[in-house]
Design an enzyme around this catalytic site. Structure first.
Site, PDB file in Angstrom:
ATOM      1  N   HIS A   1       1.315   4.933  -2.397  1.00 38.65           N
ATOM      2  CA  HIS A   1       1.132   5.746  -3.574  1.00 38.65           C
ATOM      3  C   HIS A   1       2.151   6.543  -4.080  1.00 38.65           C
ATOM      4  CE1 HIS A   1      -3.431   5.356  -2.408  1.00 38.65           C
ATOM      5  NE2 HIS A   1      -2.855   5.383  -1.231  1.00 38.65           N
TER       6      HIS A   1
ATOM      7  N   HIS B   1       0.883  -1.077   0.175  1.00 40.12           N
ATOM      8  CA  HIS B   1       0.035   0.241   0.095  1.00 40.12           C
ATOM      9  C   HIS B   1       0.770   1.272  -0.160  1.00 40.12           C
ATOM     10  CE1 HIS B   1      -3.803   2.137   1.683  1.00 40.12           C
ATOM     11  NE2 HIS B   1      -3.133   2.839   1.124  1.00 40.12           N
TER      12      HIS B   1
ATOM     13  N   GLU C   1     -11.034   3.489   5.924  1.00 43.13           N
ATOM     14  CA  GLU C   1     -10.036   4.367   6.395  1.00 43.13           C
ATOM     15  C   GLU C   1     -10.968   5.575   7.047  1.00 43.13           C
ATOM     16  OE1 GLU C   1      -7.925   6.782   3.392  1.00 43.13           O
ATOM     17  OE2 GLU C   1      -6.323   6.851   4.837  1.00 43.13           O
TER      18      GLU C   1
ATOM     19  N   HIS D   1      -9.623   1.185  -1.377  1.00 36.53           N
ATOM     20  CA  HIS D   1      -9.464   1.712  -0.089  1.00 36.53           C
ATOM     21  C   HIS D   1     -10.932   1.643   0.630  1.00 36.53           C
ATOM     22  CE1 HIS D   1      -5.497   3.400  -1.326  1.00 36.53           C
ATOM     23  NE2 HIS D   1      -5.628   4.147  -0.476  1.00 36.53           N
TER      24      HIS D   1
ATOM     25  N   ASP E   1       1.899   3.821   2.728  1.00 30.40           N
ATOM     26  CA  ASP E   1       0.813   4.816   2.188  1.00 30.40           C
ATOM     27  C   ASP E   1       1.681   6.058   1.658  1.00 30.40           C
ATOM     28  OD1 ASP E   1      -1.911   5.417   1.746  1.00 30.40           O
ATOM     29  OD2 ASP E   1      -2.496   6.250   3.539  1.00 30.40           O
ATOM     30  N   ASP E   2       1.636   7.127   2.119  1.00 30.78           N
ATOM     31  CA  ASP E   2       2.247   8.384   1.377  1.00 30.78           C
ATOM     32  C   ASP E   2       3.423   8.950   2.345  1.00 30.78           C
ATOM     33  OD1 ASP E   2       0.084   8.877  -0.707  1.00 30.78           O
ATOM     34  OD2 ASP E   2      -1.043   8.702   1.198  1.00 30.78           O
TER      35      ASP E   2
HETATM   36  N1  ADE Z   1      -4.535   8.949  -1.985  1.00 32.96           N
HETATM   37  C1  ADE Z   1      -3.397   8.987  -1.428  1.00 32.96           C
HETATM   38  N2  ADE Z   1      -3.333   8.328  -0.100  1.00 32.96           N
HETATM   39  C2  ADE Z   1      -4.553   8.185   0.093  1.00 32.96           C
HETATM   40  C3  ADE Z   1      -5.322   7.769   1.415  1.00 32.96           C
HETATM   41  N3  ADE Z   1      -4.454   7.472   2.530  1.00 32.96           N
HETATM   42  N4  ADE Z   1      -6.602   7.420   1.363  1.00 32.96           N
HETATM   43  C4  ADE Z   1      -7.409   7.854   0.213  1.00 32.96           C
HETATM   44  N5  ADE Z   1      -6.686   8.442  -0.886  1.00 32.96           N
HETATM   45  C5  ADE Z   1      -5.414   8.454  -0.760  1.00 32.96           C
HETATM   46 ZN    ZN Z   2      -3.714   4.959   0.702  1.00 32.42          ZN
END
Ligand code: ADE
Ligand code: ZN
Length: 339
Positions: free
Chosen positions: A21, A19, A202, A199, A280-281
């Site tokens: 991005h 996971h 969340e 997703h 994630d990011d």
């Molecule tokens: N795009 C990038 N990170 C995300 C996240 N955690 N949830 C939804 N969309 C995303």
């Molecule tokens: Zn994500």
């Protein structure tokens, strides 16, 4: 286990990241470098100013900055540099396999061609395979705040690349954009032989996780935190052997949880859910995959068996063929036995 021993084990364990991005791995230093290289104005004067802006109170707060950051990605080389820099970080964390998301609509909407984005990302993934031995899968995410027609148009643009795209996903603003909105485009993607992830849970309610399972027929759930609110759903996830890609530092930064101690990872493992730990990011949330492992291991006092289980889950929940999964899992256990 003391912190140093635990961190050593985390560093040594082979892992997959499921996971991530790729646009969320844009570090402030690269943001500035690309802004300069491409003559793009950004509303920050220093790296410190950028980092100070990364204080989010929910998912949308973050997404606004995330889409703004993408503006510096214009050329194929930019997508290459972004992806290769992530792979260098992943290699340093002993990540052996990556399944990464990209958001083509975040690029095509501002006039950057689909082919420019995917071309640079794939070139870097191949270079990462050659240089670091990291295998990969690429997952195209639809932006759920856009409509079904836009998702279908993106799937059509992906057509010439389908042999290099493993699956489709669903990301961006969750609440108000349930998985059911994309049931038909996911069915079309499945008919093309693509894997499906979304997703769900969340920020959105357990109902969205049900929809991802029953209406999208996903192969994996991204996040899934709120599934724990619904016992029948937990039983369904266990019965289906679903993988959940949990992102602890992301959850903390986006206020999905109040404290890292509230991460659902330990509960999920205890319930027999195939939970994984992911970043994630990472450029926005304060750490790559090992930092996420270290944060939950310390806060939840995870023991070596739980850490080994998380590493194993990252491979068993991947889209690798079974013999490759087995080889990676054997390597995980070899490290565990030696440690
Ligand atoms: N795009 C990038 N990170 C995300 C996240 N955690 N949830 C939804 N969309 C995303
Ligand atoms: Zn994500």
């Amino acid at each position: 286990m003391d912190d140093a021993r635990r961190d050593r084990l985390i560093a040594m364990l082979p892992k997959a990241e499921l996971h991530l991005h790729i646009e969320g791995s844009l570090e402030p230093e690269m943001l500035f470098a690309l802004a300069e290289r491409n003559n793009v104005r950004i509303p920050f004067a220093t790296v410190e100013e950028v980092r100070a802006a990364y204080a989010f109170s929910n998912l949308q707060d973050f997404l606004d900055i995330y889409y703004q950051g993408m503006a510096v990605l214009l050329k194929e080389q930019d997508f290459f540099d972004l992806t290769f820099a992530y792979l260098e970080r992943a290699y340093a964390d002993n990540v052996r396999h990556v399944e990464i998301f990209f958001d083509p609509q975040g690029h095509t909407e501002r006039g950057v061609a689909f082919d420019t984005a995917i071309g640079g990302i794939l070139r870097a993934l191949k270079a990462g395979q050659a240089q670091f031995g990291i295998s990969h899968r690429l997952i195209l995410c639809f932006l759920r705040h856009l409509d079904e027609a836009a998702a279908f148009a993106t799937l059509a643009e992906a057509e010439p690349w389908l042999d290099q795209i493993a699956g489709v996903g669903l990301d961006s603003s969750e609440v108000g954009h349930p998985p059911s909105k994309f049931a038909r485009v996911f069915a079309a993607a499945r008919a093309k032989g693509l894997k499906l992830v979304a997703h769900a849970g969340e920020e959105g309610p357990p109902d969205y996780v049900w929809e991802a399972l029953d209406q999208l027929h996903v192969d994996r759930i991204d996040h899934g935190n709120r599934a724990l609110e619904d016992e029948r759903l937990v039983q369904r996830i266990i019965a289906d052997g679903q993988t959940l890609t949990v992102c602890p530092l992301s959850n903390l930064k986006l206020c999905v949880i109040d404290r890292i101690d509230d991460s659902p990872v330990r509960t999920m493992l205890a319930r027999g859910i195939r939970a994984t730990v992911n970043s994630d990011d990472p450029a926005y949330f304060g750490g790559y995959v090992n930092a996420n492992f270290r944060a939950v291991a310390k806060a939840l006092d995870l023991d070596s068996a739980q850490l080994v289980q998380l590493a194993e889950n990252s491979f068993s929940g991947s889209f690798l063929p079974d013999p490759e999964k087995a080889a990676h899992i054997a390597a995980v256990h070899a490290v565990a036995a030696a440690g």
